[in-house]
Design a protein around this motif. Structure first.
Motif, PDB file in Angstrom:
ATOM      1  N   GLY A 228       0.787  -1.223   0.000  1.00  0.00           N
ATOM      2  CA  GLY A 228       0.000   0.000   0.000  1.00  0.00           C
ATOM      3  C   GLY A 228       0.818   1.271   0.000  1.00  0.00           C
ATOM      4  O   GLY A 228       0.266   2.361   0.125  1.00  0.00           O
ATOM      5  N   GLY A 229       2.146   1.162  -0.115  1.00  0.00           N
ATOM      6  CA  GLY A 229       3.008   2.327  -0.053  1.00  0.00           C
ATOM      7  C   GLY A 229       3.261   2.830   1.358  1.00  0.00           C
ATOM      8  O   GLY A 229       3.908   3.860   1.552  1.00  0.00           O
ATOM      9  N   GLU A 230       2.771   2.084   2.360  1.00  0.00           N
ATOM     10  CA  GLU A 230       2.935   2.499   3.762  1.00  0.00           C
ATOM     11  C   GLU A 230       4.216   1.897   4.318  1.00  0.00           C
ATOM     12  O   GLU A 230       4.430   0.691   4.226  1.00  0.00           O
ATOM     13  CB  GLU A 230       1.734   2.034   4.581  1.00  0.00           C
ATOM     14  N   ILE A 231       5.063   2.732   4.923  1.00  0.00           N
ATOM     15  CA  ILE A 231       6.335   2.250   5.451  1.00  0.00           C
ATOM     16  C   ILE A 231       6.704   3.056   6.689  1.00  0.00           C
ATOM     17  O   ILE A 231       6.436   4.267   6.775  1.00  0.00           O
ATOM     18  CB  ILE A 231       7.449   2.354   4.378  1.00  0.00           C
ATOM     19  N   THR A 232       7.293   2.401   7.661  1.00  0.00           N
ATOM     20  CA  THR A 232       7.694   3.071   8.905  1.00  0.00           C
ATOM     21  C   THR A 232       9.047   3.753   8.727  1.00  0.00           C
ATOM     22  O   THR A 232       9.846   3.361   7.864  1.00  0.00           O
ATOM     23  CB  THR A 232       7.808   2.062  10.055  1.00  0.00           C
TER      24      THR A 232
ATOM     25  N   ASP B 154      11.615   3.438  10.616  1.00  0.00           N
ATOM     26  CA  ASP B 154      12.668   2.453  10.871  1.00  0.00           C
ATOM     27  C   ASP B 154      12.986   1.635   9.628  1.00  0.00           C
ATOM     28  O   ASP B 154      14.155   1.352   9.335  1.00  0.00           O
ATOM     29  CB  ASP B 154      12.252   1.520  12.017  1.00  0.00           C
ATOM     30  N   LYS B 155      11.932   1.247   8.893  1.00  0.00           N
ATOM     31  CA  LYS B 155      12.183   0.468   7.675  1.00  0.00           C
ATOM     32  C   LYS B 155      12.823   1.330   6.584  1.00  0.00           C
ATOM     33  O   LYS B 155      13.644   0.835   5.798  1.00  0.00           O
ATOM     34  CB  LYS B 155      10.884  -0.158   7.175  1.00  0.00           C
ATOM     35  N   LEU B 156      12.456   2.594   6.525  1.00  0.00           N
ATOM     36  CA  LEU B 156      13.119   3.491   5.583  1.00  0.00           C
ATOM     37  C   LEU B 156      14.609   3.596   5.879  1.00  0.00           C
ATOM     38  O   LEU B 156      15.449   3.596   4.975  1.00  0.00           O
ATOM     39  CB  LEU B 156      12.482   4.883   5.641  1.00  0.00           C
ATOM     40  N   ILE B 157      14.925   3.668   7.160  1.00  0.00           N
ATOM     41  CA  ILE B 157      16.333   3.750   7.564  1.00  0.00           C
ATOM     42  C   ILE B 157      17.081   2.494   7.147  1.00  0.00           C
ATOM     43  O   ILE B 157      18.212   2.555   6.649  1.00  0.00           O
ATOM     44  CB  ILE B 157      16.439   3.988   9.085  1.00  0.00           C
ATOM     45  N   VAL B 158      16.440   1.323   7.343  1.00  0.00           N
ATOM     46  CA  VAL B 158      17.087   0.065   6.954  1.00  0.00           C
ATOM     47  C   VAL B 158      17.373   0.036   5.456  1.00  0.00           C
ATOM     48  O   VAL B 158      18.460  -0.373   5.029  1.00  0.00           O
ATOM     49  CB  VAL B 158      16.212  -1.132   7.354  1.00  0.00           C
ATOM     50  N   LEU B 159      16.414   0.473   4.657  1.00  0.00           N
ATOM     51  CA  LEU B 159      16.636   0.507   3.212  1.00  0.00           C
ATOM     52  C   LEU B 159      17.823   1.404   2.870  1.00  0.00           C
ATOM     53  O   LEU B 159      18.647   1.060   2.009  1.00  0.00           O
ATOM     54  CB  LEU B 159      15.382   0.997   2.486  1.00  0.00           C
ATOM     55  N   GLY B 160      17.907   2.545   3.527  1.00  0.00           N
ATOM     56  CA  GLY B 160      19.044   3.433   3.293  1.00  0.00           C
ATOM     57  C   GLY B 160      20.361   2.807   3.726  1.00  0.00           C
ATOM     58  O   GLY B 160      21.376   2.924   3.031  1.00  0.00           O
TER      59      GLY B 160
ATOM     60  N   ALA C  12      15.357  -9.680   7.988  1.00  0.00           N
ATOM     61  CA  ALA C  12      15.543  -9.490   9.429  1.00  0.00           C
ATOM     62  C   ALA C  12      14.883  -8.202   9.904  1.00  0.00           C
ATOM     63  O   ALA C  12      14.471  -8.099  11.073  1.00  0.00           O
ATOM     64  CB  ALA C  12      17.032  -9.485   9.761  1.00  0.00           C
ATOM     65  N   ALA C  13      14.754  -7.229   8.998  1.00  0.00           N
ATOM     66  CA  ALA C  13      14.130  -5.946   9.357  1.00  0.00           C
ATOM     67  C   ALA C  13      12.624  -5.955   9.142  1.00  0.00           C
ATOM     68  O   ALA C  13      11.952  -4.939   9.356  1.00  0.00           O
ATOM     69  CB  ALA C  13      14.760  -4.822   8.537  1.00  0.00           C
ATOM     70  N   GLY C  14      12.072  -7.102   8.679  1.00  0.00           N
ATOM     71  CA  GLY C  14      10.628  -7.208   8.520  1.00  0.00           C
ATOM     72  C   GLY C  14      10.122  -7.096   7.098  1.00  0.00           C
ATOM     73  O   GLY C  14       8.904  -7.118   6.871  1.00  0.00           O
ATOM     74  N   PHE C  15      11.025  -6.980   6.125  1.00  0.00           N
ATOM     75  CA  PHE C  15      10.603  -6.921   4.734  1.00  0.00           C
ATOM     76  C   PHE C  15      10.366  -8.327   4.191  1.00  0.00           C
ATOM     77  O   PHE C  15      10.778  -9.327   4.776  1.00  0.00           O
ATOM     78  CB  PHE C  15      11.669  -6.227   3.877  1.00  0.00           C
TER      79      PHE C  15
END
Length: 479
Positions: A205-209, A211-217, A254-257
């Protein structure tokens, strides 16, 4: 006809183009070309196209050239493509080429072979029915019962692999199923032009926390990956080498993705606006519905990729009417649109049902998708499938909404089986050392590919181009 300007519904583009380019005589009721007559609108079949009509614009192949090839004895579509080069460019004309070719064969009294390939004298739809009815779960079993030969080919293997996944939803990483997959499905990533792969985790749905944005970075920075926000409300990470894929996905999971299935002919994304939670115009919670739909249908394998969107009001910020499944909120519930798409031949989705409650919406989508999976041809988008249905939209409404064929409960049960058996394919692979062995550039060590090179542009690395090869540093290893 001199020309046309299309506003909104541009599904008549191909027909109007032929009238304008080739001077075809207008139909008895020419108003049907510009008025919204739906299924009653005039269309040009293969027989109505003049010899000068362009079939393949990439290689400037006309209908006349196709007819000449047929007159010369060509009876195989692959042979036709080799002779004329039609559909060997972008591929957008493949469906039209096949339609014209088969029509010309029939017109000359030649029986049209509908076989999937030399190994199966059946269509995709027939093979799907055989797999479901007989409970066949492997390619070898299907080939032994209903095919010929011993190995299969690049045409039937992916098609059967898709059918098996649609029916039973077993992990494509299972040893018996891996040989059926193409490159992208084999490595569960999209191969890019320089031999690297893209990482596309699901962002429902395009919804992201945060914390998950930080992990992607962090992951993108650690592995020096090019990052881009996509039109489907996800973040793509480009430039990973084959041997890096397991390590990258290990950190992401591990980060929930979980896998976003960007590599498969399956559900890709469910785009959404912020809906009634934030927007002052929203009348329903579009994000919650988008999350529900994406989590329900993720992993569904189908004849072609599927895209959804959910808009929280008629302002349509999520562009639901351009998707295979589009949902738009109303004061009373949800309006359902089906069989739209972008791409080479854009098509507006059609209004299918109005003011559905949550349960009614999911039930209708279950039935539409599973009926599409059951009856579509291989690599056929929902829009082309819908246009090929005898009886048009009214027939489909009768089947899905009125249950005219008595298939409703069966279609829902089939979908529920797929939903219940869902498992993230990357999580499955990471648990099995044997499955991870194929993620190596070289069999005997874990080195990367020394022939992959990048340059920096706008603060990120991208593949080196042919004109930049002189920038590659010389090393003795290169010798």
């Amino acid at each position: 006809m001199l020309g046309a300007v299309l506003v909104g519904d541009n599904s008549y583009y191909d027909t109007l183009l032929q009238y304008a380019q080739n001077g075809i005589k207008l139909p008895a009721e020419p108003s049907g070309l510009i008025l919204p007559l739906g299924d009653a609108a005039p269309t040009l079949g293969a027989d109505a196209l003049p010899a000068s009509a362009t079939i393949c614009s990439c290689h400037n192949v006309s209908k006349g050239a196709v007819c000449c090839a047929v007159d010369a004895g060509c009876t195989d579509l692959g042979e036709l493509k080799a002779q004329t080069k039609a559909a060997t460019g972008c591929g957008g004309c493949s469906a039209l080429l096949k339609q014209v070719f088969e029509h010309e064969l029939s017109a000359r009294g030649v029986a049209v072979d509908k076989s999937l390939c030399e190994h199966f004298a059946h269509t995709r739809q027939e093979l799907y029915a055989l797999v479901r009815v007989e409970g066949i779960q492997t390619f070898e079993e299907l080939l032994a019962r209903h095919g010929r030969g011993h190995t299969g080919c690049d045409t039937c293997k992916p098609a059967v692999g898709s059918i098996l996944a649609s029916c039973w939803n077993q992990s494509i990483t299972d040893p018996a199923l891996v040989p059926l997959q193409d490159t992208n499905d084999t490595f569960m990533a999209n191969m890019q032009k320089n031999g690297t792969y893209s990482i596309v985790p699901r962002i429902a749905g395009g919804e992201i926390t945060p914390d998950k944005l930080i992990v992607l970075g962090q992951v993108a920075k650690k592995y020096d990956l090019y990052t881009k926000i996509t039109g489907g409300q996800r973040i793509d990470l480009f430039g990973a080498q084959l041997h890096e894929l397991p390590a990258i996905w290990g950190e992401l999971i591990a980060a929930g993705f979980e896998t976003g299935h960007a590599y498969g002919k399956s559900l890709r994304t469910v785009k959404s606006c912020v809906g009634s939670t934030w927007c002052r115009y929203g009348v329903q919670d579009s994000v919650a519905m988008a999350l529900h739909l994406e989590n329900r249908y993720k992993g569904l394998r189908s004849p072609h990729k599927i895209k959804f969107a959910v808009s929280g009001c008629t302002r349509e910020c999520a562009e639901a009417q351009s998707k295979d499944i589009g949902v738009i909120a109303t004061e009373k519930g949800w309006n359902l649109y089906i069989c739209g798409n972008g791409g080479m031949r854009p098509r507006h989705a059609e209004l299918f049902a109005t003011d559905l409650d949550d349960e009614g919406l999911v039930r209708a989508i279950d039935r539409v998708l599973m009926f599409y999976v059951r009856t579509a041809d291989k690599l056929q988008r929902t829009s082309v499938w819908r246009e090929s249905l005898e009886g048009g939209l009214d027939y489909l409404k009768a089947v899905i909404l009125d249950d005219s064929l008595g298939l409703g409960a069966e279609l829902e049960a089939q979908m529920q089986l797929v939903v219940d058996r869902y498992e993230c394919e990357w999580a499955n692979a990471l648990k099995d050392p044997e499955k991870l062995k194929r993620f190596r550039t070289f069999v005997n060590d874990r080195r990367g590919d020394p022939d992959i090179h990048f340059v920096q542009e706008r603060g990120q690395r991208r593949p080196i181009s042919a004109r930049e090869l002189h920038l590659i540093p010389f090393t003795e290893e290169a010798l």
